[in-house]
Design a protein around this motif. Structure first.
Motif, PDB file in Angstrom:
ATOM      1  N   GLY A 170       1.058  -1.354  -0.260  1.00  0.00           N
ATOM      2  CA  GLY A 170       0.233  -0.166  -0.124  1.00  0.00           C
ATOM      3  C   GLY A 170       1.687   1.250  -0.390  1.00  0.00           C
ATOM      4  O   GLY A 170       1.482   1.439  -0.586  1.00  0.00           O
ATOM      5  N   ILE A 171       0.271   2.129   0.717  1.00  0.00           N
ATOM      6  CA  ILE A 171       0.623   3.486   0.838  1.00  0.00           C
ATOM      7  C   ILE A 171       2.535   3.211   0.758  1.00  0.00           C
ATOM      8  O   ILE A 171       3.567   4.204   0.645  1.00  0.00           O
ATOM      9  N   GLY A 172       2.832   2.728   2.167  1.00  0.00           N
ATOM     10  CA  GLY A 172       4.167   2.377   3.006  1.00  0.00           C
ATOM     11  C   GLY A 172       5.132   2.159   1.938  1.00  0.00           C
ATOM     12  O   GLY A 172       6.117   2.441   1.748  1.00  0.00           O
ATOM     13  N   GLY A 225       7.653  -4.892   9.193  1.00  0.00           N
ATOM     14  CA  GLY A 225       5.968  -5.102   9.146  1.00  0.00           C
ATOM     15  C   GLY A 225       5.420  -6.669   9.398  1.00  0.00           C
ATOM     16  O   GLY A 225       7.055  -7.633   9.833  1.00  0.00           O
ATOM     17  N   ARG A 226       4.740  -7.602   9.636  1.00  0.00           N
ATOM     18  CA  ARG A 226       4.444  -8.862  10.163  1.00  0.00           C
ATOM     19  C   ARG A 226       4.359 -10.291   9.154  1.00  0.00           C
ATOM     20  O   ARG A 226       4.899 -10.481  10.092  1.00  0.00           O
ATOM     21  N   ARG A 227       4.135  -9.862   8.496  1.00  0.00           N
ATOM     22  CA  ARG A 227       3.958 -10.743   7.714  1.00  0.00           C
ATOM     23  C   ARG A 227       5.567 -10.702   6.790  1.00  0.00           C
ATOM     24  O   ARG A 227       5.874 -10.211   5.573  1.00  0.00           O
ATOM     25  N   VAL A 251      11.032  -8.160  10.360  1.00  0.00           N
ATOM     26  CA  VAL A 251      10.023  -8.676  10.236  1.00  0.00           C
ATOM     27  C   VAL A 251       9.979  -8.191  12.036  1.00  0.00           C
ATOM     28  O   VAL A 251      10.212  -8.369  12.521  1.00  0.00           O
ATOM     29  N   CYS A 252       8.353  -7.774  12.513  1.00  0.00           N
ATOM     30  CA  CYS A 252       8.116  -6.488  13.079  1.00  0.00           C
ATOM     31  C   CYS A 252       6.422  -6.887  13.882  1.00  0.00           C
ATOM     32  O   CYS A 252       5.989  -6.228  13.137  1.00  0.00           O
ATOM     33  N   ASP A 253       6.083  -6.554  14.902  1.00  0.00           N
ATOM     34  CA  ASP A 253       4.858  -6.381  15.294  1.00  0.00           C
ATOM     35  C   ASP A 253       4.424  -4.998  16.206  1.00  0.00           C
ATOM     36  O   ASP A 253       5.219  -5.421  17.591  1.00  0.00           O
ATOM     37  N   VAL A 254       4.333  -4.128  15.215  1.00  0.00           N
ATOM     38  CA  VAL A 254       4.769  -2.570  16.469  1.00  0.00           C
ATOM     39  C   VAL A 254       3.733  -3.140  17.187  1.00  0.00           C
ATOM     40  O   VAL A 254       3.318  -1.678  18.171  1.00  0.00           O
ATOM     41  N   VAL A 294      -3.449   0.196  19.612  1.00  0.00           N
ATOM     42  CA  VAL A 294      -2.611   0.259  20.358  1.00  0.00           C
ATOM     43  C   VAL A 294      -1.640   0.493  19.277  1.00  0.00           C
ATOM     44  O   VAL A 294      -0.172   1.328  18.521  1.00  0.00           O
ATOM     45  N   ILE A 295      -1.977  -0.141  17.560  1.00  0.00           N
ATOM     46  CA  ILE A 295      -0.837  -0.168  16.527  1.00  0.00           C
ATOM     47  C   ILE A 295      -1.340   1.202  15.515  1.00  0.00           C
ATOM     48  O   ILE A 295      -0.211   1.776  15.851  1.00  0.00           O
ATOM     49  N   ASN A 296      -2.488   2.171  16.097  1.00  0.00           N
ATOM     50  CA  ASN A 296      -2.642   3.908  15.202  1.00  0.00           C
ATOM     51  C   ASN A 296      -1.561   3.999  16.295  1.00  0.00           C
ATOM     52  O   ASN A 296      -1.691   4.971  15.039  1.00  0.00           O
ATOM     53  N   THR A 331      -1.011  10.161   9.170  1.00  0.00           N
ATOM     54  CA  THR A 331      -2.412   9.867   9.662  1.00  0.00           C
ATOM     55  C   THR A 331      -4.431   9.830   9.343  1.00  0.00           C
ATOM     56  O   THR A 331      -3.349   9.292   8.383  1.00  0.00           O
ATOM     57  N   SER A 332      -4.765  10.814   8.371  1.00  0.00           N
ATOM     58  CA  SER A 332      -5.876  10.128   7.657  1.00  0.00           C
ATOM     59  C   SER A 332      -6.582  11.730   7.556  1.00  0.00           C
ATOM     60  O   SER A 332      -7.156  12.343   8.457  1.00  0.00           O
ATOM     61  N   GLY A 333      -7.644  12.047   6.068  1.00  0.00           N
ATOM     62  CA  GLY A 333      -8.350  13.090   6.610  1.00  0.00           C
ATOM     63  C   GLY A 333      -9.914  12.645   7.307  1.00  0.00           C
ATOM     64  O   GLY A 333      -9.784  13.355   7.906  1.00  0.00           O
ATOM     65  N   ALA A 351      -8.708   8.879   1.141  1.00  0.00           N
ATOM     66  CA  ALA A 351      -9.240   6.932   0.935  1.00  0.00           C
ATOM     67  C   ALA A 351      -8.640   6.317  -1.070  1.00  0.00           C
ATOM     68  O   ALA A 351      -8.336   6.969  -1.672  1.00  0.00           O
ATOM     69  N   VAL A 352      -7.613   5.679  -0.170  1.00  0.00           N
ATOM     70  CA  VAL A 352      -6.672   5.711  -1.294  1.00  0.00           C
ATOM     71  C   VAL A 352      -6.750   3.905  -1.615  1.00  0.00           C
ATOM     72  O   VAL A 352      -7.465   2.636  -0.626  1.00  0.00           O
ATOM     73  N   ASP A 353      -6.479   3.201  -2.649  1.00  0.00           N
ATOM     74  CA  ASP A 353      -6.782   2.250  -3.274  1.00  0.00           C
ATOM     75  C   ASP A 353      -6.104   1.554  -2.498  1.00  0.00           C
ATOM     76  O   ASP A 353      -4.638   0.887  -3.254  1.00  0.00           O
ATOM     77  N   THR A 354      -5.922   0.793  -1.339  1.00  0.00           N
ATOM     78  CA  THR A 354      -5.415   0.301  -1.204  1.00  0.00           C
ATOM     79  C   THR A 354      -6.035  -1.118  -0.169  1.00  0.00           C
ATOM     80  O   THR A 354      -6.892  -1.503  -0.320  1.00  0.00           O
ATOM     81  N   ASP A 355      -5.302  -2.364   0.886  1.00  0.00           N
ATOM     82  CA  ASP A 355      -5.580  -3.075   1.456  1.00  0.00           C
ATOM     83  C   ASP A 355      -6.440  -3.000   2.898  1.00  0.00           C
ATOM     84  O   ASP A 355      -6.706  -3.537   3.182  1.00  0.00           O
ATOM     85  N   LEU A 356      -6.439  -1.700   2.837  1.00  0.00           N
ATOM     86  CA  LEU A 356      -6.243  -1.471   3.644  1.00  0.00           C
ATOM     87  C   LEU A 356      -7.964  -1.466   4.520  1.00  0.00           C
ATOM     88  O   LEU A 356      -9.247  -1.532   4.272  1.00  0.00           O
ATOM     89  N   GLY A 357      -8.279  -2.216   5.803  1.00  0.00           N
ATOM     90  CA  GLY A 357      -8.961  -2.981   6.186  1.00  0.00           C
ATOM     91  C   GLY A 357      -9.600  -4.706   5.527  1.00  0.00           C
ATOM     92  O   GLY A 357     -10.632  -4.977   6.540  1.00  0.00           O
TER      93      GLY A 357
END
Ligand SMILES: NC(=O)c1ccc[n+]([C@@H]2O[C@H](COP(=O)([O-])OP(=O)(O)OC[C@H]3O[C@@H](n4cnc5c(N)ncnc54)[C@H](OP(=O)(O)O)[C@@H]3O)[C@@H](O)[C@H]2O)c1
Length: 246
Positions: A16-18, A36-38, A56-59, A109-111, A138-140, A184-190
């Motif tokens: 995605g964005i990252g 990232g986790r995966r 590999v890291c779970d923040v 926790v993550i955000n 952040t986000s709109g 809103a950006v076309d990624t797999d968020l959610g």
């Protein structure tokens, strides 16, 4: 900010964005570490962009955050940019939510917790680096919430608020504090398919990186650019329209 000659630690950079931001930092001549986790998604990104460094890291886990910072500053002593990008988004109907709190809490926790903790962990290192920066994604929805993602919207409002205070507090240290405010950006968020209505990630990333390079501190795109500049009355109207209530 100067996009070249940095050593960038970017959370959630395998998709995605990252990933789009990571690739642009690479193309500008910076060294980039993504986490990232995966492991499979990180390996895939590294295969496509061999100069990427991955970890590999779970923040969500405080001990893993501390280990990430220890590892990254030891292996990359010139690390001078932190990009807090990792995030998740859950659709939640609070009137009928039976999810256990430990699961629910992860979004907070993550955000919010993770970016604040990572920033505080890295400030002592960053203040010794030339041209250091912390960039929060952040986000709109930081400005006008979407009621169907109530916890997510609250986390992004909190991260926006924290970014303002951090910028103020770090001004004397020389560490820049920047904010990317995606629409809103076309990624797999959610989950896959939930953001196909969003703007293309490459157009978004090209625009925000060009504006950061031009020296802007808070950068939106399309609807989020409108939100970040809107009056309270305009935000109330946006909230009404977005949430389909009169
Ligand atoms: N897309 C949008 O419409 C939009 C709008 C506004 C703001 N944003 C923000 O933009 C950022 C990037 O999201 P995106 O749209 O690019 O979605 P995405 O493709 O789902 O990317 C999120 C990234 O964060 C990583 N991540 C999530 N939880 C993590 C954890 N606990 N530890 C480490 N990494 C973690 C994910 O990797 P793993 O799953 O492998 O860990 C993934 O690579 C987020 O902060 C999001 O809130 C997005």
């Amino acid at each position: 900010m100067n996009l070249s000659n940095n050593t960038v630690l970017l959370t959630g950079g395998a998709s995605g964005i990252g990933l789009a931001l990571a690739v642009r930092f690479l193309q500008a001549g910076s060294e980039v570490i993504i986490c990232g986790r995966r492991a499979d998604k990180l390996a895939e990104a590294q295969q496509r962009h061999p100069s990427l460094h991955t970890y590999v890291c779970d923040v969500a886990n405080a001990a893993e955050r501390m280990e990430l910072v220890r590892w990254a500053t030891t292996k990359f002593p010139r690390l001078n940019v932190l990009v807090n990008n990792a995030g998740i988004q859950n659709r939640v109907q609070l009137a009928d939510d039976a999810t256990d709190w430990e699961t629910r809490r992860q979004e907070i926790v993550i955000n919010v917790e993770a970016p604040i903790h990572l920033a505080t962990l890295l400030i002592p290192h960053l203040r010794e680096q030339p041209l250091a920066a912390i960039i929060n994604v952040t986000s709109g929805l930081s400005f006008a919430p979407a009621a169907f993602v109530p916890i997510y919207s609250a986390t992004k409002a909190a991260l926006h608020s924290f970014t303002l205070s951090l910028r103020h507090q770090l001004a004397p240290t020389g560490i820049s504090v920047l904010e990317i405010v995606p629409p809103a950006v076309d990624t797999d968020l959610g989950g896959p398919g939930l953001h196909t209505f969003g703007v293309p990630v490459d157009a978004f990333a090209d625009s925000v990186m060009a504006r950061l390079a031009a020296g802007e501190q808070e950068v939106g795109y399309g609807t989020s650019e409108k939100s970040r500049l809107a009056s309270r009355a305009e935000l109330d109207e946006q909230f009404r329209l977005m949430n389909n209530r009169s």
